[in-house]
Design an enzyme around this catalytic site. Structure first.
Site, PDB file in Angstrom:
ATOM      1  N   GLY A  11       0.899  -1.110  -0.421  1.00 14.28           N
ATOM      2  CA  GLY A  11       0.110   0.032   0.310  1.00 14.28           C
ATOM      3  C   GLY A  11       0.630   1.094  -0.522  1.00 14.28           C
ATOM      4  N   ARG A  89      17.103  -1.865 -11.024  1.00 14.32           N
ATOM      5  CA  ARG A  89      16.439  -2.817 -11.385  1.00 14.32           C
ATOM      6  C   ARG A  89      17.005  -3.635 -10.299  1.00 14.32           C
ATOM      7  NH1 ARG A  89      14.386  -0.201 -15.885  1.00 14.32           N
ATOM      8  NH2 ARG A  89      12.242   1.842 -15.316  1.00 14.32           N
ATOM      9  N   ASN A  96      13.260  -7.618  -2.554  1.00 14.02           N
ATOM     10  CA  ASN A  96      12.526  -7.854  -3.459  1.00 14.02           C
ATOM     11  C   ASN A  96      12.647  -9.514  -3.042  1.00 14.02           C
ATOM     12  OD1 ASN A  96      12.062  -5.359  -2.966  1.00 14.02           O
ATOM     13  ND2 ASN A  96      11.797  -4.936  -4.981  1.00 14.02           N
ATOM     14  N   SER A 120       5.840  -5.655  -8.650  1.00 13.09           N
ATOM     15  CA  SER A 120       7.537  -5.523  -7.871  1.00 13.09           C
ATOM     16  C   SER A 120       8.712  -5.689  -8.701  1.00 13.09           C
ATOM     17  CB  SER A 120       7.891  -6.619  -6.757  1.00 13.09           C
ATOM     18  OG  SER A 120       7.009  -6.061  -6.196  1.00 13.09           O
ATOM     19  N   ARG A 152       5.042   4.952 -22.432  1.00 12.62           N
ATOM     20  CA  ARG A 152       6.140   6.320 -22.316  1.00 12.62           C
ATOM     21  C   ARG A 152       6.907   6.054 -24.155  1.00 12.62           C
ATOM     22  NH1 ARG A 152       9.084   3.517 -16.715  1.00 12.62           N
ATOM     23  NH2 ARG A 152       8.144   5.130 -15.667  1.00 12.62           N
ATOM     24  N   HIS A 176      12.271  -5.596 -18.415  1.00 18.66           N
ATOM     25  CA  HIS A 176      12.313  -4.429 -18.018  1.00 18.66           C
ATOM     26  C   HIS A 176      13.378  -4.407 -17.211  1.00 18.66           C
ATOM     27  CE1 HIS A 176      10.304  -1.400 -16.519  1.00 18.66           C
ATOM     28  NE2 HIS A 176      10.005  -1.137 -15.382  1.00 18.66           N
TER      29      HIS A 176
END
Ligand code: A3D
Length: 321
Positions: A11, A89, A96, A120, A152, A176
């Site tokens: 959240g 990333r 993560n 994520s 984008r 990504h």
């Protein structure tokens, strides 16, 4: 489905925008789960108190208890940490992966029939982990990256050409990361190739190619550009919009063709890995992957991107995930 139940795991910045978009677009009832005490309830209450103004009757609640996501139809995962200036990333992998493996166990327990959309980072690895840890059919576990990367790319093209972005299609496939694959040949304005329009604009083929190369470079670095400006986190409005578009296609069983991170089963010569491809999204998730010919240069870029995804997945394996 009756009123769809949408569970947001995380959240934070993206989670908050997701929650507001889901209820204001009347896509279903929303539960925000986060480990931070009370924060998701605060965000949910804040959004709910605008229901009179925004005109929605959808229920929205925050929770620190996974039981409250029970029976969710859609789960959107943003749990984890975002990058800070100077980080890639991939630097988020160890932190993560630990968070996401716990999240996946709970999704498996409490929302066994959900379509899961992962945001994520590092995205391709986190989607892979969620699918593996839940054991859900791969079509029901997808990642958001391509919708944003393509938006984008399309935005930069529209700004350069002075046309509405609504008429620009500009797919970005692959992983990504820095190796993402903007497909120049398929970038068009109402079917007209972008390179042709740029060549007419500048009356110079070399200049047109240079402008397009600059747009591609900006697309590849677009996440980093926002990180450098924000300084405290990464993009959150646009990733939320992108995931809501995917969720809407699933909730309304639209079969919309969107660039998403889906697991390949032989398409583009790849089996068993997640990567950004065009897929039709419906109630079953990524119901169909659209395969098409890539020329030698595109194939080389796609394979290079896939190598980066494979390396991330191997690194994750070495970390025990
Ligand atoms: P942030 O605002 O930090 O929100 C993350 C939330 O996750 C926080 O509220 C944490 O409390 C929560 N959290 C941490 N651990 C857990 C856990 N175990 N269970 C549940 N919740 C937990 O980050 P953000 O919303 O800006 O970004 C979230 C993720 O999205 C990051 O990993 C970003 O890198 C990623 N991201 C992806 C894209 C793509 O396009 C793929 C774009 C932007 C950000």
């Amino acid at each position: 489905m009756g009123v769809p139940k949408i569970a947001l795991i995380g959240g934070g910045q993206i989670g908050g925008v997701l929650a507001q978009l889901f209820v204001t677009r009347r896509l279903g009832d929303v539960v925000i789960f986060d480990i931070t005490q009370d924060m998701p309830s605060g965000k949910a209450l804040d959004i709910a108190e605008a229901s009179r103004i925004d005109g929605f009757d959808s229920k929205i609640n925050g929770t620190n208890d996974y039981k409250d996501i029970a029976g969710a139809d859609i789960v959107v995962v943003t749990a984890g940490v975002p990058r800070k200036p100077g980080m890639s990333r991939d630097d988020l992998l160890a932190t993560n992966a630990k968070i996401i493996s716990g999240v996946a166990e709970n999704i498996k327990t409490y929302a066994p029939n959900a379509v899961v959309i992962v945001i994520s980072n590092p995205l391709d690895a986190m989607v892979t982990l969620v699918q593996k840890a839940t054991g859900f059919p791969p079509s029901r576990v997808i990642g958001q990256a391509g919708v944003l990367d393509s938006s984008r790319f399309a935005s930069f093209i529209a700004w350069e050409l002075g046309v509405s972005v609504k008429d620009v299609n500009a797919p970005v496939l692959g992983g990504h990361g820095d190796t993402m694959v903007p497909l120049i040949r398929y970038a068009n304005v109402y079917g007209i190739p972008v390179l042709e329009l740029l060549t007419r604009k500048y009356k110079d083929t070399k200049k047109a190619s240079e402008v397009l190369e600059a747009i591609i470079a900006r697309t590849r670095d677009a996440g980093g550009e926002v990180v450098r400006l924000l300084k405290t986190g990464s993009a959150f409005y646009s990733p939320a919009s992108a995931a809501v578009q995917m969720a809407e296609a699933v909730i309304r069983d639209e079969k919309r063709v969107l660039p998403v991170c889906a697991r390949l089963a032989g398409e583009f010569g790849v089996t068993g890995y997640y990567a950004g491809v065009l897929a039709a999204l419906g109630k079953g998730g990524a119901e169909k992957i659209l395969e098409f010919d890539l020329n030698a240069e595109e194939k080389a870029m796609f394979n290079n991107s896939l190598d980066a995804v494979k390396k991330l997945v191997e690194d994750m394996g070495r970390l025990g995930f």
